[in-house]
Design a protein around this motif. Sequence first.
Motif, PDB file in Angstrom:
ATOM      1  N   TYR A 155      49.688  58.918  15.142  1.00 15.00           N
ATOM      2  CA  TYR A 155      49.118  57.735  14.478  1.00 15.00           C
ATOM      3  C   TYR A 155      47.629  57.976  14.232  1.00 15.00           C
ATOM      4  CZ  TYR A 155      48.091  56.450  19.394  1.00 15.00           C
ATOM      5  OH  TYR A 155      47.670  56.445  20.693  1.00 15.00           O
ATOM      6  N   GLY A 156      47.043  57.148  13.394  1.00 15.37           N
ATOM      7  CA  GLY A 156      45.680  57.382  12.908  1.00 15.37           C
ATOM      8  C   GLY A 156      44.657  57.732  13.963  1.00 15.37           C
ATOM      9  N   PHE A 157      44.547  56.870  14.954  1.00 16.59           N
ATOM     10  CA  PHE A 157      43.482  57.098  15.920  1.00 16.59           C
ATOM     11  C   PHE A 157      43.722  58.365  16.740  1.00 16.59           C
ATOM     12  CE2 PHE A 157      40.923  56.405  19.737  1.00 16.59           C
ATOM     13  CZ  PHE A 157      39.699  56.165  19.118  1.00 16.59           C
TER      14      PHE A 157
ATOM     15  N   ILE B 220      42.211  61.262  14.967  1.00 15.37           N
ATOM     16  CA  ILE B 220      40.762  61.288  15.147  1.00 15.37           C
ATOM     17  C   ILE B 220      40.407  61.844  16.519  1.00 15.37           C
ATOM     18  CG2 ILE B 220      38.692  59.838  15.337  1.00 15.37           C
ATOM     19  CD1 ILE B 220      39.899  57.926  13.362  1.00 15.37           C
ATOM     20  N   GLU B 221      41.125  61.337  17.522  1.00 16.56           N
ATOM     21  CA  GLU B 221      40.867  61.759  18.899  1.00 16.56           C
ATOM     22  C   GLU B 221      41.113  63.252  19.091  1.00 16.56           C
ATOM     23  OE1 GLU B 221      41.816  58.853  22.680  1.00 16.56           O
ATOM     24  OE2 GLU B 221      43.398  59.478  21.340  1.00 16.56           O
TER      25      GLU B 221
ATOM     26  N   VAL C 157      33.460  65.200  14.447  1.00 15.30           N
ATOM     27  CA  VAL C 157      34.004  64.480  13.292  1.00 15.30           C
ATOM     28  C   VAL C 157      33.365  63.108  13.140  1.00 15.30           C
ATOM     29  CG1 VAL C 157      36.232  65.582  13.063  1.00 15.30           C
ATOM     30  CG2 VAL C 157      35.948  63.721  14.699  1.00 15.30           C
ATOM     31  N   ASN C 158      32.115  63.005  13.562  1.00 14.18           N
ATOM     32  CA  ASN C 158      31.497  61.672  13.485  1.00 14.18           C
ATOM     33  C   ASN C 158      31.260  61.225  12.045  1.00 14.18           C
ATOM     34  OD1 ASN C 158      29.487  63.369  12.783  1.00 14.18           O
ATOM     35  ND2 ASN C 158      27.994  62.630  14.279  1.00 14.18           N
ATOM     36  N   GLU C 159      31.626  62.076  11.080  1.00 18.82           N
ATOM     37  CA  GLU C 159      31.408  61.648   9.698  1.00 18.82           C
ATOM     38  C   GLU C 159      32.567  60.843   9.155  1.00 18.82           C
ATOM     39  OE1 GLU C 159      29.176  64.522   7.033  1.00 18.82           O
ATOM     40  OE2 GLU C 159      29.271  65.534   8.955  1.00 18.82           O
ATOM     41  N   ASN C 160      33.402  60.384  10.098  1.00 18.55           N
ATOM     42  CA  ASN C 160      34.405  59.368   9.775  1.00 18.55           C
ATOM     43  C   ASN C 160      35.187  59.628   8.505  1.00 18.55           C
ATOM     44  OD1 ASN C 160      32.558  58.105   7.660  1.00 18.55           O
ATOM     45  ND2 ASN C 160      31.377  57.789   9.533  1.00 18.55           N
TER      46      ASN C 160
ATOM     47  N   ARG D 152      53.270  50.671  15.315  1.00 20.35           N
ATOM     48  CA  ARG D 152      52.250  51.653  14.917  1.00 20.35           C
ATOM     49  C   ARG D 152      52.712  52.472  13.738  1.00 20.35           C
ATOM     50  NH1 ARG D 152      50.232  53.026  20.240  1.00 20.35           N
ATOM     51  NH2 ARG D 152      48.060  52.350  20.269  1.00 20.35           N
TER      52      ARG D 152
ATOM     53  N   GLN E  63      44.183  48.577  13.403  1.00 18.36           N
ATOM     54  CA  GLN E  63      44.948  49.320  14.392  1.00 18.36           C
ATOM     55  C   GLN E  63      44.077  50.395  15.073  1.00 18.36           C
ATOM     56  OE1 GLN E  63      48.557  51.802  13.291  1.00 18.36           O
ATOM     57  NE2 GLN E  63      49.409  49.755  13.490  1.00 18.36           N
ATOM     58  N   MET E  64      43.312  51.118  14.238  1.00 17.21           N
ATOM     59  CA  MET E  64      42.453  52.168  14.815  1.00 17.21           C
ATOM     60  C   MET E  64      41.381  51.547  15.712  1.00 17.21           C
ATOM     61  SD  MET E  64      42.020  55.073  11.866  1.00 17.21           S
ATOM     62  CE  MET E  64      41.476  54.053  10.519  1.00 17.21           C
TER      63      MET E  64
ATOM     64  N   ASP F  54      42.994  50.628  18.943  1.00 14.45           N
ATOM     65  CA  ASP F  54      43.240  51.854  19.723  1.00 14.45           C
ATOM     66  C   ASP F  54      41.954  52.332  20.371  1.00 14.45           C
ATOM     67  OD1 ASP F  54      45.945  52.111  19.272  1.00 14.45           O
ATOM     68  OD2 ASP F  54      45.660  53.173  17.377  1.00 14.45           O
ATOM     69  N   ALA F  55      40.850  52.276  19.607  1.00 13.04           N
ATOM     70  CA  ALA F  55      39.571  52.767  20.125  1.00 13.04           C
ATOM     71  C   ALA F  55      39.074  51.880  21.262  1.00 13.04           C
ATOM     72  CB  ALA F  55      38.540  52.823  18.997  1.00 13.04           C
TER      73      ALA F  55
ATOM     74  N   GLU G  79      40.907  50.147  23.230  1.00 17.69           N
ATOM     75  CA  GLU G  79      41.788  50.399  24.354  1.00 17.69           C
ATOM     76  C   GLU G  79      41.330  51.625  25.155  1.00 17.69           C
ATOM     77  OE1 GLU G  79      46.305  51.280  24.210  1.00 17.69           O
ATOM     78  OE2 GLU G  79      45.908  49.469  23.009  1.00 17.69           O
ATOM     79  N   ARG G  80      40.724  52.596  24.442  1.00 11.99           N
ATOM     80  CA  ARG G  80      40.222  53.787  25.142  1.00 11.99           C
ATOM     81  C   ARG G  80      38.887  53.499  25.824  1.00 11.99           C
ATOM     82  NH1 ARG G  80      44.273  54.819  22.451  1.00 11.99           N
ATOM     83  NH2 ARG G  80      44.917  56.905  21.788  1.00 11.99           N
TER      84      ARG G  80
ATOM     85  N   LEU H  32      36.024  52.369  24.304  1.00 13.14           N
ATOM     86  CA  LEU H  32      34.815  52.549  23.497  1.00 13.14           C
ATOM     87  C   LEU H  32      34.164  51.195  23.228  1.00 13.14           C
ATOM     88  CD1 LEU H  32      36.051  55.145  20.841  1.00 13.14           C
ATOM     89  CD2 LEU H  32      34.754  55.563  22.907  1.00 13.14           C
TER      90      LEU H  32
ATOM     91  N   LEU I  78      32.368  55.891  14.986  1.00 14.00           N
ATOM     92  CA  LEU I  78      33.501  56.799  14.853  1.00 14.00           C
ATOM     93  C   LEU I  78      34.271  56.526  13.559  1.00 14.00           C
ATOM     94  CD1 LEU I  78      34.836  59.006  16.570  1.00 14.00           C
ATOM     95  CD2 LEU I  78      36.361  57.264  17.474  1.00 14.00           C
ATOM     96  N   LEU I  79      34.468  55.243  13.254  1.00  9.68           N
ATOM     97  CA  LEU I  79      35.250  54.901  12.061  1.00  9.68           C
ATOM     98  C   LEU I  79      34.386  54.884  10.804  1.00  9.68           C
ATOM     99  CD1 LEU I  79      37.573  52.040  13.372  1.00  9.68           C
ATOM    100  CD2 LEU I  79      38.042  54.484  13.228  1.00  9.68           C
TER     101      LEU I  79
END
Lengths: 106, 319
Positions: free
Chosen positions: A24-26, A29-30, A38-41, A69, B33-34, B37-38, B40-41, B43, B51-52
């Motif tokens: 899934y998306g996040f 990223i993770e 990858v802070n350039e989003n 999800r 959603q992202m 999720d973030a 939840e971690r 942040l 980040l986004l």
Amino acid sequence: MNTQLKKGILEMCVLYVISEQDMYGFEVIERLAKDIDVNENTIYPILRRLTAQHLFTIYEKQTNLGAPRKYYQITDAGKQRLAENINEWKTFLNGVFKIVGGTFNE
Amino acid sequence: MNKKQYLDNLNDALVAHQVKTEEIKDILSDYEQMYDDALERGLTDEDVSNLLGKPKQVYEELRDTLSQKSSKRHQDKIIALTPFIAVITFMLIGLTTDIWHPTWMVFLLIPITAILLNTSKKEKIVALSPFVAIIIFMLVGTYTSYWNPTWLIFLIVPIASMIYEKNNVKRIFFIGSLLIASGFYLIMGYVYHDFMIGLFGFLLPAIVILYFAELKFEVIIKDPLKRKNGIIFFMIIVLSLAAFLSLGLFAAGWGYSWMFVLLIPISSIFLFDKSKKITPFMPFVAVIIFYSLGYFFGLFEISWIAFLLIPIVAVIENS
């Protein structure tokens, strides 16, 4: 780093991690943030772009908590694109190493 | 910025660019959603928005994957047509009546149309206010010679920028102090025949601005760049208003000194707008070039070409 080049490389990385396992998306990223900056989003736009090019399909999976999800799964076209990209990338890197020294670590 | 604000801002950015409604819905649900999720971690909101990506950057990144409402393409065509409409109208009226001034203001249709069709509701009012102020100021000034106190109309620019201020106290004090100062200025001028003393009324909004700046000082002091820009901006406001008023009141230069006021929106774009593009400056630059050549050298018939810089720069820079 040249953003156009970086974008291309990131696209390849996104294709690669999703080819290993649906994500899934996040999670994408993770996974990438673990090893590269990858802070350039740019990850979500890449996911969206590649999905529009039919390199990924999307399906929804129920989670324990709340909303379902959205998972990304690589398609055959995606696998083909990934193989091409990796090939190009290796040829490119080999060339770079010939010029500036260093080796491919495989 | 918390989750709701983040998603609201993202929504605004997408709506402002006329993205199709179903795509906006899709994107917002993905970002929600992202974001969840973030969080939840573990942040923080700040981490997540780093980040986004800031909503405006997100739009820029997503741009090539989005489809726009068909009305948007229609609107772009209208915007592209405005320079031609303005030139034709200007030439027709100018040649037949020889009234080049204030007919030149039809060129302001170019930025005004672009702002009307291209910005979100909140930005619209602020972005339009300098042009509305110029038009009213020039028309009243030219036909009645009441340049003073018509210049007070320029105060709609700071007032417009405060309308959407969330902090009620700040908004009321800001707008209230500007209105009180204007009232004081008018009373001193017309009842006591001393506009100069009336000007001191504007110390009140200046104090209000400084007071609220003080509250923000802790945030600003941590960020030297913001502090520097804040100080520069404040000085530009004071200096350009001083130049405008002293040339107007003492040298009867209302006909040209108003251009100093344009330094305020120009510098605010330069200091606070992250995008380093020339396009947003062009309407102001064009007005200054056009009007200076016309006013000082009598070249109104030719200097209008400066307005064509607006669409030309926009096309070159955005293609």
